[in-house]
Design a protein around this motif. Structure first.
Motif, PDB file in Angstrom:
ATOM      1  N   ASN A   6       1.000 -12.761   8.063  1.00  0.00           N
ATOM      2  CA  ASN A   6       1.931 -12.957   9.173  1.00  0.00           C
ATOM      3  C   ASN A   6       3.282 -13.461   8.682  1.00  0.00           C
ATOM      4  OD1 ASN A   6       1.015 -12.564  12.140  1.00  0.00           O
ATOM      5  ND2 ASN A   6      -0.811 -13.181  11.023  1.00  0.00           N
ATOM      6  N   ARG A   7       3.262 -14.343   7.707  1.00  0.00           N
ATOM      7  CA  ARG A   7       4.517 -14.852   7.133  1.00  0.00           C
ATOM      8  C   ARG A   7       5.339 -13.693   6.574  1.00  0.00           C
ATOM      9  NH1 ARG A   7       5.406 -17.032   1.519  1.00  0.00           N
ATOM     10  NH2 ARG A   7       7.351 -18.172   1.628  1.00  0.00           N
TER      11      ARG A   7
ATOM     12  N   LEU B 180       7.196  -6.073  -0.050  1.00  0.00           N
ATOM     13  CA  LEU B 180       6.298  -6.898   0.761  1.00  0.00           C
ATOM     14  C   LEU B 180       4.919  -6.251   0.873  1.00  0.00           C
ATOM     15  CD1 LEU B 180       8.843  -8.032   3.488  1.00  0.00           C
ATOM     16  CD2 LEU B 180       7.709  -9.520   1.812  1.00  0.00           C
ATOM     17  N   VAL B 181       4.889  -4.938   1.039  1.00  0.00           N
ATOM     18  CA  VAL B 181       3.598  -4.237   1.091  1.00  0.00           C
ATOM     19  C   VAL B 181       2.895  -4.344  -0.265  1.00  0.00           C
ATOM     20  CG1 VAL B 181       2.455  -2.005   1.439  1.00  0.00           C
ATOM     21  CG2 VAL B 181       4.375  -2.674   2.912  1.00  0.00           C
ATOM     22  N   LYS B 182       3.651  -4.191  -1.330  1.00  0.00           N
ATOM     23  CA  LYS B 182       3.074  -4.308  -2.675  1.00  0.00           C
ATOM     24  C   LYS B 182       2.507  -5.708  -2.894  1.00  0.00           C
ATOM     25  CE  LYS B 182       4.339  -3.533  -7.527  1.00  0.00           C
ATOM     26  NZ  LYS B 182       5.433  -3.160  -8.442  1.00  0.00           N
ATOM     27  N   HIS B 183       3.267  -6.723  -2.477  1.00  0.00           N
ATOM     28  CA  HIS B 183       2.796  -8.103  -2.623  1.00  0.00           C
ATOM     29  C   HIS B 183       1.519  -8.337  -1.801  1.00  0.00           C
ATOM     30  CE1 HIS B 183       2.710 -12.410  -3.016  1.00  0.00           C
ATOM     31  NE2 HIS B 183       2.743 -12.532  -1.697  1.00  0.00           N
ATOM     32  N   LEU B 184       1.487  -7.829  -0.584  1.00  0.00           N
ATOM     33  CA  LEU B 184       0.286  -8.019   0.240  1.00  0.00           C
ATOM     34  C   LEU B 184      -0.914  -7.277  -0.335  1.00  0.00           C
ATOM     35  CD1 LEU B 184       1.878  -8.101   3.781  1.00  0.00           C
ATOM     36  CD2 LEU B 184       0.746  -9.983   2.568  1.00  0.00           C
ATOM     37  N   THR B 185      -0.682  -6.232  -1.104  1.00  0.00           N
ATOM     38  CA  THR B 185      -1.770  -5.577  -1.835  1.00  0.00           C
ATOM     39  C   THR B 185      -2.374  -6.583  -2.809  1.00  0.00           C
ATOM     40  OG1 THR B 185      -0.680  -3.423  -1.644  1.00  0.00           O
ATOM     41  CG2 THR B 185      -2.350  -3.664  -3.378  1.00  0.00           C
ATOM     42  N   THR B 186      -1.518  -7.286  -3.538  1.00  0.00           N
ATOM     43  CA  THR B 186      -1.980  -8.312  -4.476  1.00  0.00           C
ATOM     44  C   THR B 186      -2.758  -9.394  -3.747  1.00  0.00           C
ATOM     45  OG1 THR B 186      -0.078  -7.907  -5.919  1.00  0.00           O
ATOM     46  CG2 THR B 186      -1.214 -10.018  -6.183  1.00  0.00           C
ATOM     47  N   VAL B 187      -2.253  -9.828  -2.614  1.00  0.00           N
ATOM     48  CA  VAL B 187      -2.922 -10.877  -1.825  1.00  0.00           C
ATOM     49  C   VAL B 187      -4.335 -10.439  -1.458  1.00  0.00           C
ATOM     50  CG1 VAL B 187      -2.874 -12.102   0.398  1.00  0.00           C
ATOM     51  CG2 VAL B 187      -0.776 -11.889  -0.968  1.00  0.00           C
ATOM     52  N   GLU B 188      -4.478  -9.235  -0.947  1.00  0.00           N
ATOM     53  CA  GLU B 188      -5.793  -8.721  -0.557  1.00  0.00           C
ATOM     54  C   GLU B 188      -6.730  -8.668  -1.766  1.00  0.00           C
ATOM     55  OE1 GLU B 188      -6.900  -7.691   2.569  1.00  0.00           O
ATOM     56  OE2 GLU B 188      -5.012  -7.752   3.677  1.00  0.00           O
ATOM     57  N   LEU B 189      -6.211  -8.180  -2.898  1.00  0.00           N
ATOM     58  CA  LEU B 189      -7.043  -8.058  -4.096  1.00  0.00           C
ATOM     59  C   LEU B 189      -7.449  -9.414  -4.661  1.00  0.00           C
ATOM     60  CD1 LEU B 189      -5.213  -5.128  -5.924  1.00  0.00           C
ATOM     61  CD2 LEU B 189      -7.341  -5.024  -4.603  1.00  0.00           C
ATOM     62  N   LEU B 190      -6.525 -10.355  -4.663  1.00  0.00           N
ATOM     63  CA  LEU B 190      -6.834 -11.687  -5.183  1.00  0.00           C
ATOM     64  C   LEU B 190      -7.860 -12.412  -4.322  1.00  0.00           C
ATOM     65  CD1 LEU B 190      -3.403 -13.235  -6.234  1.00  0.00           C
ATOM     66  CD2 LEU B 190      -5.366 -12.823  -7.702  1.00  0.00           C
TER      67      LEU B 190
ATOM     68  N   HIS C  42      -9.937  -8.905  13.269  1.00  0.00           N
ATOM     69  CA  HIS C  42      -9.073  -8.151  14.187  1.00  0.00           C
ATOM     70  C   HIS C  42      -7.602  -8.536  13.971  1.00  0.00           C
ATOM     71  CE1 HIS C  42      -7.383  -6.571  17.908  1.00  0.00           C
ATOM     72  NE2 HIS C  42      -6.880  -7.778  18.120  1.00  0.00           N
ATOM     73  N   TYR C  43      -7.315  -9.833  13.900  1.00  0.00           N
ATOM     74  CA  TYR C  43      -5.934 -10.277  13.707  1.00  0.00           C
ATOM     75  C   TYR C  43      -5.398  -9.850  12.345  1.00  0.00           C
ATOM     76  CZ  TYR C  43      -5.703 -12.767  18.077  1.00  0.00           C
ATOM     77  OH  TYR C  43      -5.666 -13.062  19.414  1.00  0.00           O
ATOM     78  N   LEU C  44      -6.231  -9.857  11.336  1.00  0.00           N
ATOM     79  CA  LEU C  44      -5.798  -9.397  10.019  1.00  0.00           C
ATOM     80  C   LEU C  44      -5.477  -7.908  10.059  1.00  0.00           C
ATOM     81  CD1 LEU C  44      -5.250  -9.900   7.035  1.00  0.00           C
ATOM     82  CD2 LEU C  44      -7.712  -9.577   6.609  1.00  0.00           C
ATOM     83  N   ARG C  45      -6.326  -7.124  10.679  1.00  0.00           N
ATOM     84  CA  ARG C  45      -6.071  -5.671  10.768  1.00  0.00           C
ATOM     85  C   ARG C  45      -4.781  -5.385  11.538  1.00  0.00           C
ATOM     86  NH1 ARG C  45     -12.270  -4.670  11.730  1.00  0.00           N
ATOM     87  NH2 ARG C  45     -12.849  -3.737   9.733  1.00  0.00           N
ATOM     88  N   ASP C  46      -4.555  -6.131  12.624  1.00  0.00           N
ATOM     89  CA  ASP C  46      -3.335  -5.927  13.411  1.00  0.00           C
ATOM     90  C   ASP C  46      -2.081  -6.183  12.591  1.00  0.00           C
ATOM     91  OD1 ASP C  46      -4.505  -5.121  15.768  1.00  0.00           O
ATOM     92  OD2 ASP C  46      -3.994  -6.928  16.894  1.00  0.00           O
ATOM     93  N   ILE C  47      -2.061  -7.265  11.838  1.00  0.00           N
ATOM     94  CA  ILE C  47      -0.844  -7.589  11.091  1.00  0.00           C
ATOM     95  C   ILE C  47      -0.659  -6.647   9.908  1.00  0.00           C
ATOM     96  CG2 ILE C  47      -1.658  -9.389   9.501  1.00  0.00           C
ATOM     97  CD1 ILE C  47       1.540  -9.340  11.698  1.00  0.00           C
ATOM     98  N   ARG C  48      -1.751  -6.180   9.332  1.00  0.00           N
ATOM     99  CA  ARG C  48      -1.631  -5.168   8.270  1.00  0.00           C
ATOM    100  C   ARG C  48      -0.917  -3.927   8.802  1.00  0.00           C
ATOM    101  NH1 ARG C  48      -7.936  -5.048   6.610  1.00  0.00           N
ATOM    102  NH2 ARG C  48      -8.014  -6.683   5.000  1.00  0.00           N
ATOM    103  N   ALA C  49      -1.330  -3.472   9.984  1.00  0.00           N
ATOM    104  CA  ALA C  49      -0.717  -2.278  10.584  1.00  0.00           C
ATOM    105  C   ALA C  49       0.758  -2.517  10.886  1.00  0.00           C
ATOM    106  CB  ALA C  49      -1.479  -1.885  11.855  1.00  0.00           C
ATOM    107  N   ALA C  50       1.090  -3.711  11.354  1.00  0.00           N
ATOM    108  CA  ALA C  50       2.485  -4.023  11.671  1.00  0.00           C
ATOM    109  C   ALA C  50       3.359  -3.967  10.423  1.00  0.00           C
ATOM    110  CB  ALA C  50       2.574  -5.403  12.322  1.00  0.00           C
ATOM    111  N   VAL C  51       2.855  -4.491   9.319  1.00  0.00           N
ATOM    112  CA  VAL C  51       3.635  -4.495   8.075  1.00  0.00           C
ATOM    113  C   VAL C  51       3.906  -3.062   7.608  1.00  0.00           C
ATOM    114  CG1 VAL C  51       3.557  -5.096   5.624  1.00  0.00           C
ATOM    115  CG2 VAL C  51       2.920  -6.793   7.334  1.00  0.00           C
TER     116      VAL C  51
END
Length: 185
Positions: A138-139, A42-52, A7-16
């Motif tokens: 979140n960071r 930042l969105v592109k980087h978080l895509t990498t984070v999710e994939l990694l 839930h917390y992960l989904r919330d912060i994804r939406a915020a970004v």
């Protein structure tokens, strides 16, 4: 527990992603720090984070090829969007990467051990990876909040509830003046 973390992960994804709303293509791309931090990057980087962390680490590889997601990619390639990478492409890819990550989170028990070669122990559980990705997301959401404020003054976590005190611009000007005075010369 897993549902709460998810839930917390989904919330912060939406915020970004919300941080991009209403901005021009230029404003989502323009670097506003000496290191080039920008909203779309930042969105592109978080895509990498999710994939990694939810793909590679658990041998659940993403079915699409992502140009910057390779060991041969230029350093920081995932921190900015090239001219041929549209906002819709990056945001849509982020959503697909998150859906892929969600399937890993939903299908594997928290005790499942993955492999993250750059971590000291190299064998984190899904639980630990989930906490790590929440912290990293979140960071970067904090970075996005500051960059968005620099672009147009908008702040907050989500539309309709910015989690800021209900005060006017004059109050903020006075508040900032107090902070500046307290900082010293």
């Amino acid at each position: 527990m897993k549902e709460d973390l998810h839930h917390y992960l989904r919330d912060i994804r939406a915020a970004v992603v919300w941080k991009l709303d209403g901005l021009s293509d230029y404003d989502v791309r323009r670097p506003l720090t000496p290191t080039g931090t920008n909203l779309l990057g930042l969105v592109k980087h978080l895509t990498t984070v999710e994939l990694l962390y939810f793909g590679y680490a658990f041998e659940r590889h993403f079915p699409e090829e992502v140009a910057w997601f390779s060991k041969d990619a230029e350093p920081n390639m995932d921190m900015w969007a090239t001219a041929d990478e549209s906002r819709s492409y990056i945001v849509d890819l982020y959503h697909r990467a998150c859906a892929h990550a969600d399937s890993t989170i939903e299908e594997l028990p928290l005790e499942t051990v993955g492999h993250v070669e750059w971590w000291p122990d190299g064998k984190p559980t899904l639980h630990r990876v989930l906490i790590h990705v929440i912290a990293e997301s979140n960071r970067h959401a904090g970075h996005a909040d500051i960059v968005r404020e620099l672009v147009d003054g908008s702040v907050g976590l989500r539309e309709g509830n910015d989690f800021m005190p209900p005060v006017d611009e004059a109050w903020w000007a006075d508040y900032r003046a107090k902070v500046v005075k307290a900082a010293g010369p």
